[in-house]
Write a protein that holds these residues in place. Structure first.
Motif, PDB file in Angstrom:
ATOM      1  N   UNK A   1       1.172  -5.843  -3.094  1.00  0.00           N
ATOM      2  CA  UNK A   1       1.733  -6.255  -4.387  1.00  0.00           C
ATOM      3  C   UNK A   1       1.559  -5.187  -5.460  1.00  0.00           C
ATOM      4  N   UNK A   2       0.378  -4.555  -5.618  1.00  0.00           N
ATOM      5  CA  UNK A   2       0.252  -3.503  -6.648  1.00  0.00           C
ATOM      6  C   UNK A   2       1.242  -2.354  -6.431  1.00  0.00           C
ATOM      7  N   UNK A   3       1.427  -1.929  -5.183  1.00  0.00           N
ATOM      8  CA  UNK A   3       2.371  -0.836  -4.911  1.00  0.00           C
ATOM      9  C   UNK A   3       3.796  -1.280  -5.230  1.00  0.00           C
TER      10      UNK A   3
ATOM     11  N   UNK B   1      11.626  -5.375  -6.522  1.00  0.00           N
ATOM     12  CA  UNK B   1      11.717  -6.708  -7.134  1.00  0.00           C
ATOM     13  C   UNK B   1      12.016  -7.751  -6.066  1.00  0.00           C
ATOM     14  N   UNK B   2      12.911  -7.417  -5.154  1.00  0.00           N
ATOM     15  CA  UNK B   2      13.234  -8.369  -4.065  1.00  0.00           C
ATOM     16  C   UNK B   2      12.007  -8.656  -3.214  1.00  0.00           C
ATOM     17  N   UNK B   3      11.245  -7.594  -2.868  1.00  0.00           N
ATOM     18  CA  UNK B   3      10.062  -7.766  -2.023  1.00  0.00           C
ATOM     19  C   UNK B   3       8.996  -8.599  -2.749  1.00  0.00           C
ATOM     20  N   UNK B   4       8.856  -8.436  -4.060  1.00  0.00           N
ATOM     21  CA  UNK B   4       7.894  -9.243  -4.809  1.00  0.00           C
ATOM     22  C   UNK B   4       8.302 -10.721  -4.784  1.00  0.00           C
TER      23      UNK B   4
ATOM     24  N   UNK C   1       4.148 -16.992  -4.869  1.00  0.00           N
ATOM     25  CA  UNK C   1       3.045 -17.110  -5.830  1.00  0.00           C
ATOM     26  C   UNK C   1       2.019 -15.985  -5.725  1.00  0.00           C
ATOM     27  N   UNK C   2       1.950 -15.318  -4.582  1.00  0.00           N
ATOM     28  CA  UNK C   2       0.988 -14.221  -4.428  1.00  0.00           C
ATOM     29  C   UNK C   2       1.277 -13.062  -5.372  1.00  0.00           C
TER      30      UNK C   2
ATOM     31  N   UNK D   1       1.432  -9.812 -11.048  1.00  0.00           N
ATOM     32  CA  UNK D   1       2.250  -8.700 -11.552  1.00  0.00           C
ATOM     33  C   UNK D   1       3.509  -9.216 -12.249  1.00  0.00           C
ATOM     34  N   UNK D   2       3.414 -10.406 -12.822  1.00  0.00           N
ATOM     35  CA  UNK D   2       4.561 -10.988 -13.540  1.00  0.00           C
ATOM     36  C   UNK D   2       5.036 -10.066 -14.656  1.00  0.00           C
ATOM     37  N   UNK D   3       4.095  -9.384 -15.286  1.00  0.00           N
ATOM     38  CA  UNK D   3       4.468  -8.513 -16.408  1.00  0.00           C
ATOM     39  C   UNK D   3       5.438  -7.420 -15.975  1.00  0.00           C
TER      40      UNK D   3
END
Length: 635
Positions: free
Chosen positions: A377-379, A396-399, A404-405, A409-411
């Motif tokens: 997620x951070x990457x 964005x698609x992968x996030x 919910x995980x 990184x919603x910001x």
């Protein structure tokens, strides 16, 4: 010889009287020449009209007797050799929908999103006319098999294919343009009237074998007057030769491949495909075919698939890609079907997989291909800020796939909602929706994105806000959204406000103003929202009473329904609802009766009118009036 001397005999009397002119003229008007046996011609008075009438009557009588004898003979022949019935699955267009095309009447804006039929009257979700950037559009044209008859709408193979493509990250938008009874002719019309405006890249014609007899039987059917006589007269049926013209079943295509009617049916089908291909090609899209088998073709002892072979040969000659689904469905056999040709959910999944694997459609790369497998997620959050817009979109698609995980990184996704690229903003909005309620901190940015310049972003944002959930603090933004130029956004705002109930009381004036829009009284419109709000919408009563006086019957009954949902808070409407029990529209009468039943004690003055309504000619009105009386008697 008698015929030759008759004129000479007629000249005899005038010549004896030395009147040659009279002999030339013949008998005077109103008198007929009569020759007595062995003597000269004489004249006698007669009425030509009476003579003509007698001759006509005799002719009519003889003709009627003759036709009666022919009709009787034709009925005897029919009795001895009964005409083979046409299978129920081969539809008569005139009988079914009085013309050559139909669609389901639907008044929806896309909200609520689970409506079975969209604004085009199709069993599909609502699509924006504006084409999203970076997305390929595929339209399936078909009949009840494509529409998903006898299974849930989301189990139809086009919808199954859409979910599979979404899961793989392939940016493809699938359209299900299909209805019960459509043949290739209706599917071509549907392309013209419904699908073309969406500018598809690929058009797939889903062929069911009953399309061929439907084209043959309907396009060779006699004119309407003759068709009416056909149903009543055995003689007309013999003369029209329906038995020789009509294809009675799909099985005949295999049993009598050389019969003239079968050859004509195949030729008509090929003509329709050629016409569709020309239109699709002129629009810059590609046409392909998928051919569905009938159930008997996967049963033991099935005939050789000669129809599929003919279609494949035709497509090869025309250079049209074609996928024969018989081999794929054959692996499951009769277990793929619910009846003679409709698929069950397992059969529909098998078809979707076969279409995706076949080299039928253009290959679209997965969004995940731009990123290394296993990126955490951070990457991914860092990649949302990459210089390459394709990488930002993929991240964005992968996030969104993380669900919910990815809440931490919603910001980063919030910032991506303002990206210069449409497809990045769209994927960011979708990802926030996939995260769910944990993405609430991003609601202000999402509400702002409802005003995005691109439809795909606005629509994705609305769906994500619905998934995240909104509270009373969003009412001002939703009131503003009621004035959006996009009907989908307006529908979302109205539906969401209605679902809030009394918490959205401050939106009632804006919803009343929205009643004046075209969609105000449609499903998902302002009237539906006010109805959901119940007593909290009492301020809307004057506007609804005005609508109850409208010349539009649909508007009147929907206004009556909304007043009923408001309940006793709309008691001022009792006199006009009572008067509406005698409205000329049965839907208005029924909804007026139902509304009065919800008014409580305030509706007691309407009891006599409701009692009279229990004798209404319409059964639904009678039932609603009886229920209303029962409700009022218990209060």
């Amino acid at each position: 010889m008698e015929g030759r001397i008759l004129p000479v005999r007629r000249l005899r009397a005038p010549l004896l009287a030395r009147d040659a002119l009279a002999a030339h003229r013949g008998p005077p008007p109103g008198r007929a020449a009569v020759r007595l046996r062995g003597g000269p011609s004489l004249s006698m008075a007669s009425d030509p009209r009476r003579s003509l009438a007698a001759n006509l009557a005799l002719s009519v009588t003889v003709s009627a007797l003759f036709l009666g004898l022919l009709e009787g003979g034709a009925r005897l022949v029919e009795k001895r050799r009964p005409r083979a019935p046409v299978a129920d699955y081969i539809w008569d267009w005139e009988e079914k929908w009085e013309g050559d095309f139909y669609r389901i009447r639907s008044e929806v804006s896309g909200w609520p999103p689970w409506e079975e039929f969209n604004a085009d009257g199709l069993r599909d979700r609502t699509h924006a006319v504006e084409k999203p950037s970076g997305t390929r559009r595929v339209v399936f044209l078909g009949d009840s098999v494509t529409a998903g008859s006898q299974i849930e709408a989301d189990q139809a193979f086009p919808q199954v294919l859409q979910r599979s493509l979404d899961e793989e990250g392939r940016p493809v938008e699938v359209f299900n343009v299909a209805l019960w009874g459509w043949s290739t002719r209706q599917e071509r019309i549907a392309y013209q009237r419904l699908a073309r405006k969406y500018r598809p890249d690929d058009v797939v014609l889903a062929v069911c074998l009953n399309d061929i007899p439907e084209l043959q039987n309907n396009l060779t059917r006699p004119p309407r007057l003759l068709a009416a006589l056909f149903r009543r007269s055995a003689l007309v049926r013999v003369l029209v030769n329906a038995q020789g013209r009509e294809i009675q079943s799909v099985e005949q295509l295999f049993e009598q491949p050389g019969a003239r009617k079968v050859r004509e049916g195949m030729a008509r089908f090929f003509d329709e495909v050629r016409a569709l291909e020309r239109e699709v090609h002129a629009d810059g899209a590609t046409l392909s075919l998928v051919v569905f088998p009938f159930r008997f073709q996967v049963a033991p002892g099935a005939p050789r698939p000669i129809v599929q072979e003919r279609i494949a040969a035709f497509c090869a000659g025309e250079r049209i890609p074609c996928l024969d689904l018989l081999p794929a469905i054959g692996t499951l056999g009769e277990a793929a079907f619910v009846d003679y040709d409709h698929l069950n959910p397992e059969g529909a999944r098998l078809v979707a997989a076969a279409i995706e694997k076949a080299p039928l459609l253009a290959t679209v790369a997965s969004l995940g291909d731009r990123l290394p497998a296993g990126a955490d997620v951070p990457r991914l959050a860092a990649a949302v800020k990459d210089a390459d817009p394709a990488v930002r979109r993929s991240a964005a698609w992968r996030l969104g796939r993380c669900g919910p995980a990815a809440a931490a990184v919603i910001s980063a996704l919030d910032v991506a909602l303002r990206d210069p690229e449409e497809d990045v903003r769209r994927e960011a909005a979708r990802a926030l929706g996939a995260i769910g309620p944990a993405a609430r901190p991003a609601r202000p940015s999402l509400l702002a994105a409802l005003r995005d310049e691109r439809a795909s972003v606005r629509w994705s944002t609305a769906r994500s806000l619905s998934a995240i959930g909104l509270g009373g603090d969003a009412v001002p933004a939703l009131i503003q959204a009621l004035g959006n130029d996009d009907g989908y956004v307006r529908g979302f705002a109205a539906w969401t406000l209605g679902s809030m109930g009394k918490e959205a009381r401050d939106a009632v004036p804006a919803l009343v103003a929205a009643l004046q829009r075209d969609e105000g009284y449609e499903r998902g419109g302002a009237a539906a929202a006010l109805a959901q709000m119940g007593p909290a919408a009492s301020a809307a009563v004057p506007a609804l009473l005005e609508a109850l006086r409208s010349t539009d019957g649909d508007r009147r009954w929907k206004a009556a329904r909304t007043l009923g949902r408001i309940g006793s808070a709309a008691s001022a409407a009792v006199p006009e609802l009572t008067a509406a029990l005698t409205d000329g529209n049965e839907y208005v009468r029924a909804q007026a009766a139902r509304a009065l039943g919800r008014m409580g004690g305030a509706a007691q003055p309407a009891v006599s009118a409701l009692e009279r309504a229990t004798s209404d000619p319409d059964g639904n009105v009678r039932r609603e009036a009886q229920r209303a009386l029962e409700h009022l008697s218990t209060r």
